[in-house]
Design a protein around this motif. Structure first.
Motif, short mmCIF file in Angstrom:
data_model
loop_
_atom_site.label_atom_id
_atom_site.label_comp_id
_atom_site.label_asym_id
_atom_site.label_seq_id
_atom_site.Cartn_x
_atom_site.Cartn_y
_atom_site.Cartn_z
N TYR A 94 81.31 46.35 -4.66
CA TYR A 94 82.76 46.22 -4.74
C TYR A 94 83.28 45.48 -3.52
N ALA A 96 86.92 44.98 -1.33
CA ALA A 96 88.15 45.70 -1.11
C ALA A 96 88.94 45.00 -0.01
N SER A 106 85.74 53.80 2.90
CA SER A 106 86.34 53.28 1.68
C SER A 106 87.78 53.75 1.48
N TYR A 109 90.93 51.52 2.30
CA TYR A 109 91.23 50.29 1.57
C TYR A 109 92.12 50.59 0.37
N TYR A 111 93.18 48.04 -1.94
CA TYR A 111 92.96 47.17 -3.09
C TYR A 111 91.46 47.03 -3.35
N TRP A 112 91.08 47.16 -4.61
CA TRP A 112 89.68 47.15 -5.01
C TRP A 112 89.45 46.26 -6.22
#
Length: 122
Positions: A94, A96, A106, A109, A111-112
């Protein structure tokens, strides 16, 4: 809002290379730190590498010297170049994005992307 779309995953053999792309839309990616994460079945999502808005990159120890994170702000795209791939690199990858400093956790963040599968056979 930033929309992120990863591409470039696939099935490769150990020792091969892949380049993942993270195409952004909605906002200039150059305003955001970009992180790459991966999640293997039954394991937690882990930080792979990331790059600041100023182009400074950092990596987890197991990929140092093999993976390279970069960004092309003119194309609004981030990249993860993966060389000398190993079976233990198999995971969904992914990208991000976040404002401010690059982080390795993780939950920092906002936006992914949707993720892209990387499978490395031995």
């Amino acid at each position: 809002q930033v929309q992120l779309v990863e591409s470039g995953g696939g099935l490769v053999q150990a020792g091969d290379s892949l380049r993942l792309s993270c195409a952004a839309s909605g906002r200039p990616l150059g305003n955001y730190a970009v992180g790459w994460f991966r999640q293997a079945p039954g394991k937690e999502r882990e930080f792979v590498g990331g790059i600041t808005v100023n182009g400074i990159s950092t990596y987890r120890d197991s990929v140092k010297g093999r993976f390279t994170v970069s960004r092309d702000n003119a194309k609004n795209t981030g990249y993860l170049q993966m060389n000398s791939l190993k079976p233990e690199d198999t995971a969904v990858y992914y990208c991000a994005a976040k404002f401010g400093l690059m982080e390795t956790t993780s939950n920092e963040y906002r936006y992914w992307g949707q993720g892209t599968q990387v499978t490395v056979s031995s």
